[in-house]
Design an enzyme around this catalytic site. Structure first.
Site, PDB file in Angstrom:
ATOM      1  N   GLU A 133       4.377   3.473 -14.736  1.00  0.00           N
ATOM      2  CA  GLU A 133       4.629   4.730 -15.460  1.00  0.00           C
ATOM      3  C   GLU A 133       6.018   5.265 -15.116  1.00  0.00           C
ATOM      4  O   GLU A 133       6.585   6.039 -15.865  1.00  0.00           O
ATOM      5  CB  GLU A 133       3.612   5.796 -15.045  1.00  0.00           C
ATOM      6  CG  GLU A 133       2.238   5.589 -15.608  1.00  0.00           C
ATOM      7  CD  GLU A 133       1.272   6.595 -14.969  1.00  0.00           C
ATOM      8  OE1 GLU A 133       1.687   7.724 -14.636  1.00  0.00           O
ATOM      9  OE2 GLU A 133       0.098   6.206 -14.776  1.00  0.00           O
ATOM     10  N   ASP A 182       1.023  -0.557   4.699  1.00  0.00           N
ATOM     11  CA  ASP A 182       0.496  -0.919   6.014  1.00  0.00           C
ATOM     12  C   ASP A 182      -0.903  -1.532   5.887  1.00  0.00           C
ATOM     13  O   ASP A 182      -1.716  -1.044   5.089  1.00  0.00           O
ATOM     14  CB  ASP A 182       0.425   0.364   6.862  1.00  0.00           C
ATOM     15  CG  ASP A 182       0.134   0.112   8.323  1.00  0.00           C
ATOM     16  OD1 ASP A 182       0.882  -0.625   8.966  1.00  0.00           O
ATOM     17  OD2 ASP A 182      -0.873   0.670   8.825  1.00  0.00           O
TER      18      ASP A 182
HETATM   19  C1  GLC Z   1       0.303  -2.138  11.107  1.00  0.00           C
HETATM   20  C2  GLC Z   1       1.577  -1.630  11.720  1.00  0.00           C
HETATM   21  C3  GLC Z   1       1.359  -1.405  13.183  1.00  0.00           C
HETATM   22  C4  GLC Z   1       0.263  -0.379  13.356  1.00  0.00           C
HETATM   23  C5  GLC Z   1      -0.992  -0.791  12.613  1.00  0.00           C
HETATM   24  C6  GLC Z   1      -1.933   0.351  12.489  1.00  0.00           C
HETATM   25  O1  GLC Z   1      -0.053  -3.383  11.580  1.00  0.00           O
HETATM   26  O2  GLC Z   1       2.616  -2.531  11.443  1.00  0.00           O
HETATM   27  O3  GLC Z   1       2.524  -1.003  13.838  1.00  0.00           O
HETATM   28  O4  GLC Z   1      -0.023  -0.231  14.707  1.00  0.00           O
HETATM   29  O5  GLC Z   1      -0.710  -1.201  11.300  1.00  0.00           O
HETATM   30  O6  GLC Z   1      -1.433   1.298  11.578  1.00  0.00           O
END
Ligand code: GLC
Length: 487
Positions: free
Chosen positions: A234, A185
């Site tokens: 690893e 993310d």
């Molecule tokens: C990313 C995710 C989104 C979320 C953001 C904060 O962009 O795809 O859904 O709100 O990160 O974690």
């Protein structure tokens, strides 16, 4: 690498399949659909976050990185899913959220871990991605903490070694349990400027007030991924990192692949955000192809849980256009990611204001329940969209979007080799995949002819011309696409 040939399928677990009938999808629900996913030809699932979370940002505010949200089941359910999926050759990828935690994560409450987050005596000018200042004053600490998203999502301090080793342990925890990899993310934003310098003020044409120079895409983030890649090695070379990399400049974006020693796949969002038009998608793809080194492999998608679904955004619901978009996604060089429902042309759903649950930009409309059948299956956490396009009916109809999607997934294995564009009239996009075949798709309202194509039509988005011989040129109706193989 398995993920070069595979089609990934993104499962928004809360909306996919509900095994216990509580109106929220869950892990046993996903498990119950493995037969279907295997039939479709999917080889890996990326699950949106499944961890315990107060759900201020629907799972992206993680309160325990090694647990399972009770709405979704237990860790045994996750283990069972990994095992059952594995038996069918389907791998499981988790969503890793290393940029921030929930404000209810025990780390945030722990006075010995203050330096695990980013603090300042006075806010600088950074803005939250969700709007407003990125800083909130913590009443007990008496200082401001950084949150690139909601105030309930404090950003972690990636200059802190404790944070780095905590995430290495989290990676190992899941790798040890058989998780094949992670979607990372906001992969471009983990590391912030150490001095927390103000961002430059943006030009008047920009859609935000500041240029995100110091709070995103910092060069030091690449050290993190080099370390993670070593860690994955690893285990075995098959574990994969897929970055959510919102970086516009391809020369900056490509850095996330490193020297084949960082992320395995970095998402190209300019492609997703472009129109479904030959003169939009083609130059973005070609620029990306020209920048990617030999060792790097592209990844493509049309929809996800943050964006308006492509059957609506690109296609305004038009079935011929949806078929063309699927043809493109599944035949260009690279790994395609289908978002649940893409395979039946599932559309964005209009959610009335008083039913909206997402606090950011109202992304609920792309997160609604999966239409398995024409009859909506009870009350869910979000309302149903139109279920006319549903799995059951389409599975029974060989001419459906779903069957087209499945047949394209089979065919894409035969399309090997690099991307090479072919001359085509305006509005038409045509390319070769090495010597293995030609794809030609008419993204216009006028009939068109593409020259220099010989062979047999193996897939026609309208399904009427498969098996037809092509000699020297192929004619296309408006919004029709074909794959022509040499024999
Ligand atoms: C990313 C995710 C989104 C979320 C953001 C904060 O962009 O795809 O859904 O709100 O990160 O974690």
């Amino acid at each position: 690498m398995w993920w070069r040939d595979a089609v990934l399928y993104q499962v928004y677990v809360r909306s996919f399949a509900d095994a216990n009938g509580d109106g929220h999808g869950d892990l046993p629900g996903v498990r119950s659909k493995l037969d279907y996913l295997e039939w479709l030809g999917i080889e890996a699932l990326w699950l949106n976050p499944v961890h315990p979370s107060p759900d201020a940002d629907w799972g992206y505010d993680v309160a325990d990185f090694t647990g399972v949200h009770p709405d979704f089941g237990t860790i045994d359910d996750l283990d069972a899913l990994v095992a059952d999926a594995g038996a069918r050759g389907i791998r499981i990828l988790l969503d890793l959220v290393p940029n921030h935690t929930s404000d209810r994560h025990p780390w945030f409450a722990d006075p010995t871990k203050r330096d695990w987050y980013v603090w300042a005596d006075e806010p600088n000018n950074w803005e939250s991605t969700f709007g407003g200042s990125a800083w909130t004053r913590h009443p007990e600490v008496g200082r401001y903490y950084l949150h690139n998203f909601l105030p309930e999502q404090p950003d972690l301090n990636w200059w802190n070694d404790g944070v780095r080793s905590a995430f290495e342990e989290i990676l190992r925890f899941w790798f040890d349990r058989g998780i094949a990899g992670f979607r990372v993310d906001v992969a471009h934003a983990l590391v912030k400027d150490r001095l927390l310098r103000d961002n430059p003020v943006a030009g008047r044409a920009a859609d935000r007030r500041e240029e995100r120079v110091y709070n995103m895409n910092r060069p030091e983030v690449h050290d993190v991924y080099r370390r993670w890649r070593e860690l994955a090695r690893e285990y075995d070379p098959e574990r994969v990192y897929l970055g959510e990399t919102w970086v516009g400049d391809p020369h900056e974006l490509v850095k996330y692949y490193g020297d084949d020693d960082e992320l395995h796949l970095a998402m190209n969002f300019p492609f997703v955000q472009a129109e479904l038009a030959a003169d939009e998608l083609r130059p973005i793809l070609e620029r990306w192809e020209s920048v990617l080194p030999k060792t790097a492999w592209p990844v493509w998608c049309g929809s996800n849980h943050d964006l308006v679904r492509f059957p609506t955004r690109w296609c305004a619901g038009d079935e011929a256009k949806i078929r063309c978009a699927l043809l493109i996604l599944l035949t260009i060089r690279g790994t395609p990611i289908l978002y649940y429902g893409d395979e039946v042309g599932m559309e964005q759903v209009e959610i009335p204001e008083d039913e909206q649950l997402d606090r950011a930009h109202s992304r609920d409309g792309c997160r609604t329940p999966m239409p398995w059948t024409r009859e909506p299956d009870g009350e869910w956490w979000l309302r149903w969209g139109d279920t006319t396009r549903n799995v059951e009916d389409m599975r029974a109809d060989p001419t459906s979007i779903l069957h087209l999607c499945r047949d394209l997934i089979v065919l894409r294995r035969e399309l090997r080799g690099g991307y090479a564009p072919l001359d085509a009239p305006r509005g038409v996009w045509a390319w070769r995949r090495g010597d293995s075949g030609v794809v030609a798709v008419n993204l216009s309202d006028r009939a068109a002819k593409v020259r220099g194509v010989d062979g047999t039509i193996r897939i026609d988005t309208a399904r009427g011309r498969e098996g037809e011989a092509v000699a020297g040129a192929v004619e296309l109706e408006p919004w029709q696409g074909v794959v022509v193989l040499p024999q």
